[in-house]
Design a protein around this motif. Structure first.
Motif, mmCIF file in Angstrom:
data_model
loop_
_atom_site.group_PDB
_atom_site.id
_atom_site.type_symbol
_atom_site.label_atom_id
_atom_site.label_comp_id
_atom_site.label_asym_id
_atom_site.label_seq_id
_atom_site.Cartn_x
_atom_site.Cartn_y
_atom_site.Cartn_z
ATOM 1 N N MET A 93 0.844 -1.174 0.000
ATOM 2 C CA MET A 93 0.000 0.000 0.000
ATOM 3 C C MET A 93 0.893 1.242 0.000
ATOM 4 S SD MET A 93 -2.937 1.307 2.761
ATOM 5 C CE MET A 93 -2.973 -0.234 3.568
ATOM 6 N N ASN A 94 0.562 2.215 -0.850
ATOM 7 C CA ASN A 94 1.335 3.453 -0.882
ATOM 8 C C ASN A 94 0.672 4.511 0.006
ATOM 9 O OD1 ASN A 94 -0.640 4.983 -2.405
ATOM 10 N ND2 ASN A 94 0.005 3.860 -4.208
ATOM 11 N N PHE A 95 1.379 5.614 0.228
ATOM 12 C CA PHE A 95 0.846 6.669 1.085
ATOM 13 C C PHE A 95 -0.463 7.230 0.546
ATOM 14 C CE2 PHE A 95 5.191 7.873 3.041
ATOM 15 C CZ PHE A 95 4.978 7.016 4.096
ATOM 16 N N GLY A 96 -0.596 7.292 -0.767
ATOM 17 C CA GLY A 96 -1.831 7.815 -1.364
ATOM 18 C C GLY A 96 -3.041 6.978 -1.005
ATOM 19 N N THR A 97 -2.868 5.665 -1.011
ATOM 20 C CA THR A 97 -3.962 4.763 -0.645
ATOM 21 C C THR A 97 -4.352 4.979 0.816
ATOM 22 O OG1 THR A 97 -3.146 3.146 -2.230
ATOM 23 C CG2 THR A 97 -4.660 2.332 -0.563
ATOM 24 N N THR A 98 -3.357 5.143 1.671
ATOM 25 C CA THR A 98 -3.631 5.411 3.087
ATOM 26 C C THR A 98 -4.341 6.737 3.249
ATOM 27 O OG1 THR A 98 -1.666 4.150 3.714
ATOM 28 C CG2 THR A 98 -2.576 5.643 5.371
ATOM 29 N N LEU A 99 -3.886 7.739 2.526
ATOM 30 C CA LEU A 99 -4.515 9.060 2.577
ATOM 31 C C LEU A 99 -5.979 8.964 2.158
ATOM 32 C CD1 LEU A 99 -3.610 11.917 3.292
ATOM 33 C CD2 LEU A 99 -3.003 12.245 0.908
ATOM 34 N N GLN A 100 -6.243 8.228 1.095
ATOM 35 C CA GLN A 100 -7.612 8.057 0.608
ATOM 36 C C GLN A 100 -8.474 7.355 1.665
ATOM 37 O OE1 GLN A 100 -8.340 5.071 -2.453
ATOM 38 N NE2 GLN A 100 -9.641 6.554 -3.526
ATOM 39 N N LYS A 101 -7.950 6.329 2.265
ATOM 40 C CA LYS A 101 -8.671 5.567 3.288
ATOM 41 C C LYS A 101 -9.071 6.474 4.460
ATOM 42 C CE LYS A 101 -7.538 1.928 6.589
ATOM 43 N NZ LYS A 101 -6.515 0.959 6.970
ATOM 44 N N ILE A 102 -8.124 7.281 4.927
ATOM 45 C CA ILE A 102 -8.408 8.188 6.052
ATOM 46 C C ILE A 102 -9.385 9.275 5.622
ATOM 47 C CG2 ILE A 102 -7.402 9.840 7.667
ATOM 48 C CD1 ILE A 102 -4.785 8.127 7.454
ATOM 49 N N LYS B 241 -11.698 9.215 3.287
ATOM 50 C CA LYS B 241 -13.049 8.664 3.162
ATOM 51 C C LYS B 241 -13.650 8.364 4.527
ATOM 52 C CE LYS B 241 -12.892 6.835 -1.510
ATOM 53 N NZ LYS B 241 -13.029 5.637 -2.359
ATOM 54 N N ASN B 242 -12.820 7.882 5.444
ATOM 55 C CA ASN B 242 -13.290 7.611 6.796
ATOM 56 C C ASN B 242 -13.763 8.884 7.486
ATOM 57 O OD1 ASN B 242 -12.455 7.401 9.925
ATOM 58 N ND2 ASN B 242 -13.163 5.410 9.165
ATOM 59 N N ARG B 243 -13.131 10.003 7.147
ATOM 60 C CA ARG B 243 -13.507 11.306 7.726
ATOM 61 C C ARG B 243 -14.604 11.997 6.916
ATOM 62 N NH1 ARG B 243 -8.762 12.937 11.006
ATOM 63 N NH2 ARG B 243 -8.196 10.926 11.890
ATOM 64 N N GLN B 244 -15.064 11.315 5.861
ATOM 65 C CA GLN B 244 -16.134 11.811 4.983
ATOM 66 C C GLN B 244 -15.797 13.170 4.371
ATOM 67 O OE1 GLN B 244 -19.815 11.554 7.217
ATOM 68 N NE2 GLN B 244 -19.660 9.332 7.366
ATOM 69 N N LEU B 245 -14.558 13.259 3.875
ATOM 70 C CA LEU B 245 -14.107 14.461 3.180
ATOM 71 C C LEU B 245 -13.984 14.174 1.696
ATOM 72 C CD1 LEU B 245 -11.189 15.493 5.577
ATOM 73 C CD2 LEU B 245 -13.401 16.637 5.372
ATOM 74 N N THR B 246 -14.211 15.194 0.872
ATOM 75 C CA THR B 246 -13.975 15.056 -0.559
ATOM 76 C C THR B 246 -12.496 15.316 -0.829
ATOM 77 O OG1 THR B 246 -14.351 17.395 -1.043
ATOM 78 C CG2 THR B 246 -16.303 15.940 -1.063
ATOM 79 N N GLN B 247 -12.043 14.919 -1.999
ATOM 80 C CA GLN B 247 -10.667 15.205 -2.387
ATOM 81 C C GLN B 247 -10.420 16.710 -2.361
ATOM 82 O OE1 GLN B 247 -9.944 13.430 -6.223
ATOM 83 N NE2 GLN B 247 -9.413 11.440 -5.321
ATOM 84 N N ASN B 248 -11.372 17.469 -2.869
ATOM 85 C CA ASN B 248 -11.221 18.916 -2.935
ATOM 86 C C ASN B 248 -11.116 19.529 -1.536
ATOM 87 O OD1 ASN B 248 -10.903 21.085 -4.750
ATOM 88 N ND2 ASN B 248 -12.958 21.821 -4.234
ATOM 89 N N GLN B 249 -11.899 19.026 -0.587
ATOM 90 C CA GLN B 249 -11.844 19.557 0.777
ATOM 91 C C GLN B 249 -10.473 19.322 1.410
ATOM 92 O OE1 GLN B 249 -15.301 17.334 2.153
ATOM 93 N NE2 GLN B 249 -16.373 19.251 2.626
ATOM 94 N N LEU B 250 -9.925 18.130 1.226
ATOM 95 C CA LEU B 250 -8.629 17.835 1.830
ATOM 96 C C LEU B 250 -7.494 18.535 1.088
ATOM 97 C CD1 LEU B 250 -7.048 16.432 4.023
ATOM 98 C CD2 LEU B 250 -7.018 14.363 2.615
ATOM 99 N N ALA B 251 -7.588 18.598 -0.216
ATOM 100 C CA ALA B 251 -6.507 19.181 -1.017
ATOM 101 C C ALA B 251 -6.454 20.706 -0.928
ATOM 102 C CB ALA B 251 -6.664 18.764 -2.476
ATOM 103 N N CYS B 252 -7.572 21.336 -0.626
ATOM 104 C CA CYS B 252 -7.677 22.796 -0.635
ATOM 105 C C CYS B 252 -6.568 23.454 0.190
ATOM 106 C CB CYS B 252 -9.050 23.221 -0.105
ATOM 107 S SG CYS B 252 -9.341 24.989 -0.237
#
Length: 118
Positions: free
Chosen positions: A1-10, A12-23
């Motif tokens: 598993m790469n860091f990106g997959t872990t980031l995605q997992k967390i 989604k668990n926090r119910q954030l969109t990509q745009n919300q986290l990346a902003c």
């Protein structure tokens, strides 16, 4: 598993969109590539994403390692927990550290352990 997959997992668990986290850290498209493993994030970005997820980088790494501590962390904890008055215990832990560092190159740390062993 790469860091990106872990980031995605967390994320989604926090119910954030990509745009919300990346902003404020990266463009959404760049962030998407990080999650898919097509682009590595920088150490600075990792710190920023972890901060935005209200966690430390160590917590992120712990989740990434599937809730296990790394071998390096085990060695570090063993040093912290050992009886510093017993020279044999110190020498044993230094040998463990040296063996680990020979397998996982870290020039500065390897230099220090060799200095104490020889």
């Amino acid at each position: 598993m790469n860091f990106g997959t872990t980031l995605q997992k967390i994320r989604k668990n926090r119910q954030l969109t990509q745009n919300q986290l990346a902003c404020g850290i990266a463009q959404q498209g760049t962030y998407s590539r990080i999650e898919r493993g097509q682009l590595a994030m920088s150490a600075g970005q990792l710190v920023q994403f972890a901060d935005k997820l209200n966690m430390t980088v160590n917590e992120f790494i712990y989740i990434h390692l599937q809730h296990q501590i790394s071998e390096r962390e085990k060695i570090t904890r063993a040093f912290a927990d050992m009886d510093l008055t017993t020279p044999m215990a110190i020498k044993k832990q230094l040998k463990i550290a040296q063996h680990y560092l020979e397998q996982h190159a870290d020039d500065c740390s390897l230099m220090l352990t060799k200095h104490y062993l020889f």
